[in-house]
Structures are given as structure tokens and as C-alpha cells.
Design a protein around this motif. Sequence first.
Motif, mmCIF file in Angstrom:
data_model
loop_
_atom_site.group_PDB
_atom_site.id
_atom_site.type_symbol
_atom_site.label_atom_id
_atom_site.label_comp_id
_atom_site.label_asym_id
_atom_site.label_seq_id
_atom_site.Cartn_x
_atom_site.Cartn_y
_atom_site.Cartn_z
ATOM 1 N N PRO A 13 0.714 -12.180 10.778
ATOM 2 C CA PRO A 13 -0.293 -11.954 9.741
ATOM 3 C C PRO A 13 -0.541 -13.206 8.906
ATOM 4 O O PRO A 13 0.310 -14.080 8.808
ATOM 5 C CB PRO A 13 0.328 -10.844 8.889
ATOM 6 N N VAL A 14 -1.727 -13.256 8.326
ATOM 7 C CA VAL A 14 -2.116 -14.409 7.522
ATOM 8 C C VAL A 14 -1.869 -14.184 6.029
ATOM 9 O O VAL A 14 -2.181 -15.044 5.225
ATOM 10 C CB VAL A 14 -3.606 -14.770 7.741
ATOM 11 N N ASP A 15 -1.283 -13.056 5.667
ATOM 12 C CA ASP A 15 -1.140 -12.695 4.262
ATOM 13 C C ASP A 15 -0.327 -13.706 3.458
ATOM 14 O O ASP A 15 -0.652 -13.995 2.309
ATOM 15 C CB ASP A 15 -0.518 -11.300 4.134
ATOM 16 N N LEU A 27 6.068 -17.559 1.803
ATOM 17 C CA LEU A 27 7.403 -17.001 1.660
ATOM 18 C C LEU A 27 7.640 -15.900 2.691
ATOM 19 O O LEU A 27 8.517 -16.028 3.542
ATOM 20 C CB LEU A 27 7.568 -16.460 0.237
ATOM 21 N N CYS A 28 6.882 -14.809 2.628
ATOM 22 C CA CYS A 28 7.071 -13.702 3.558
ATOM 23 C C CYS A 28 5.908 -12.734 3.438
ATOM 24 O O CYS A 28 5.026 -12.895 2.593
ATOM 25 C CB CYS A 28 8.387 -12.986 3.286
ATOM 26 N N VAL A 29 5.937 -11.714 4.276
ATOM 27 C CA VAL A 29 4.976 -10.618 4.210
ATOM 28 C C VAL A 29 5.773 -9.329 4.109
ATOM 29 O O VAL A 29 6.689 -9.097 4.901
ATOM 30 C CB VAL A 29 4.065 -10.588 5.461
ATOM 31 N N LEU A 30 5.440 -8.523 3.108
ATOM 32 C CA LEU A 30 6.088 -7.219 2.936
ATOM 33 C C LEU A 30 5.145 -6.123 3.411
ATOM 34 O O LEU A 30 3.943 -6.177 3.154
ATOM 35 C CB LEU A 30 6.423 -6.981 1.463
ATOM 36 N N GLY A 60 -0.743 0.461 -0.162
ATOM 37 C CA GLY A 60 -0.718 -0.500 -1.262
ATOM 38 C C GLY A 60 0.572 -0.515 -2.062
ATOM 39 O O GLY A 60 0.699 -1.285 -3.003
ATOM 40 N N VAL A 61 1.536 0.332 -1.694
ATOM 41 C CA VAL A 61 2.794 0.388 -2.431
ATOM 42 C C VAL A 61 3.891 -0.304 -1.616
ATOM 43 O O VAL A 61 4.222 0.139 -0.523
ATOM 44 C CB VAL A 61 3.211 1.851 -2.725
ATOM 45 N N PRO A 62 4.435 -1.391 -2.150
ATOM 46 C CA PRO A 62 5.482 -2.112 -1.423
ATOM 47 C C PRO A 62 6.841 -1.427 -1.606
ATOM 48 O O PRO A 62 6.978 -0.510 -2.423
ATOM 49 C CB PRO A 62 5.499 -3.485 -2.104
ATOM 50 N N ASP A 63 7.817 -1.900 -0.876
ATOM 51 C CA ASP A 63 9.203 -1.505 -1.133
ATOM 52 C C ASP A 63 9.620 -2.298 -2.375
ATOM 53 O O ASP A 63 9.881 -3.495 -2.308
ATOM 54 C CB ASP A 63 10.076 -1.869 0.072
ATOM 55 N N GLY A 120 -2.528 -6.196 -0.398
ATOM 56 C CA GLY A 120 -3.258 -5.432 0.598
ATOM 57 C C GLY A 120 -2.681 -4.037 0.707
ATOM 58 O O GLY A 120 -1.561 -3.777 0.249
ATOM 59 N N SER A 121 -3.433 -3.125 1.305
ATOM 60 C CA SER A 121 -2.969 -1.746 1.386
ATOM 61 C C SER A 121 -1.868 -1.559 2.426
ATOM 62 O O SER A 121 -1.042 -0.661 2.307
ATOM 63 C CB SER A 121 -4.135 -0.800 1.671
ATOM 64 N N LYS A 122 -1.818 -2.443 3.450
ATOM 65 C CA LYS A 122 -0.791 -2.329 4.493
ATOM 66 C C LYS A 122 0.251 -3.437 4.438
ATOM 67 O O LYS A 122 1.378 -3.251 4.881
ATOM 68 C CB LYS A 122 -1.444 -2.322 5.871
ATOM 69 N N GLN A 123 -0.146 -4.586 3.933
ATOM 70 C CA GLN A 123 0.754 -5.732 3.857
ATOM 71 C C GLN A 123 0.466 -6.523 2.601
ATOM 72 O O GLN A 123 -0.680 -6.609 2.162
ATOM 73 C CB GLN A 123 0.593 -6.632 5.088
#
Length: 146
Positions: free
Chosen positions: A122-124, A31-34, A39-42, A12-15
Motif C-alpha cells: 500500500p501507498v498509505d 513508518l508503517c501501515v495499520l 476507519g477505526v485503528p487498533d 483511511g477507512s481500511k488502512q
Amino acid sequence: MAVRLLIGFDYGSKQIGLAVGQVITGQARELCVLKAQNGVPDWLKVEALLKEWKPDALVVGLPLNMDGTPSDMSARAEKFARQLNGRFNLPVHTHDERLTTFEAKGERIARGQRTHSYRDNPVDAIAARLVLEGWLEANAANLSEP
């Protein structure tokens, strides 16, 4: 090399939701949500998770329209998949993620969690698990050990 452990991504663009799954059981868990910026994660966090879990392959959810055609986000998810492959040199597969967010929201409701607290819950990661389980189910015959 046989595929045993996979990490799934709900892009996703935010998560970006992540899940881990294994071929032997065909099951996955959240597992987790980043967080992501446009759209760019750490990437360091992604790298740390991959070093911790040591997956054999990755699966990225492909957001298609209901008629199966690519959505506006499809190209971005495919680019993300290519970036994962290029950065971490792991096989990356995509899998149709239609209705996974809808199903994930239903799961959250069934768990008794509030539906209007998306920011806090969040449901991601749930969606990532559903994508990964769908990929495992679709590819079970190809993944069985000889």
C-alpha cells in the motif's frame, strides 16, 4: 515545549499510513501501515507507536476536494484527529492531503514497485510521509527555535 518530532497519519477507512518526521531537517520517512475497521485503528498499536517514538505533535492528512472544499472523508479524518488528541493528549494538526496518494503511487512506480499490488504494497505510509513533509514545509517558519 518546542516541537521536534512528529508522527503523520494518512487516514483511511481500511488502512492508515504513518510516517515520522523531524523539524530540524524538515524531512520525514515512512513508518508503517495499520489496518482499520471502518476507519477505526487498533488503538493499542497506535499507542505502542506513540510510546516508542514519543512525538511532540501529530499531523493528520485532511482529504479535501480539488476545489478545496471538504470531501466526504474530511469529517471522518477530523474526527480521527480529535480522537488522537483526546486519547493521547498531544497537539494534533491537520494538513491538506490533496494529490498525496496520486504522488505516492508515482513514487512507488519510480521505485520499480508494481502498481497493481496495492494490497501487498500500500501507498498509505508514503502518502503519510508526503502529508508530514508538506506540513513541515508550510510551518517551517513557525517551528524554528528562537
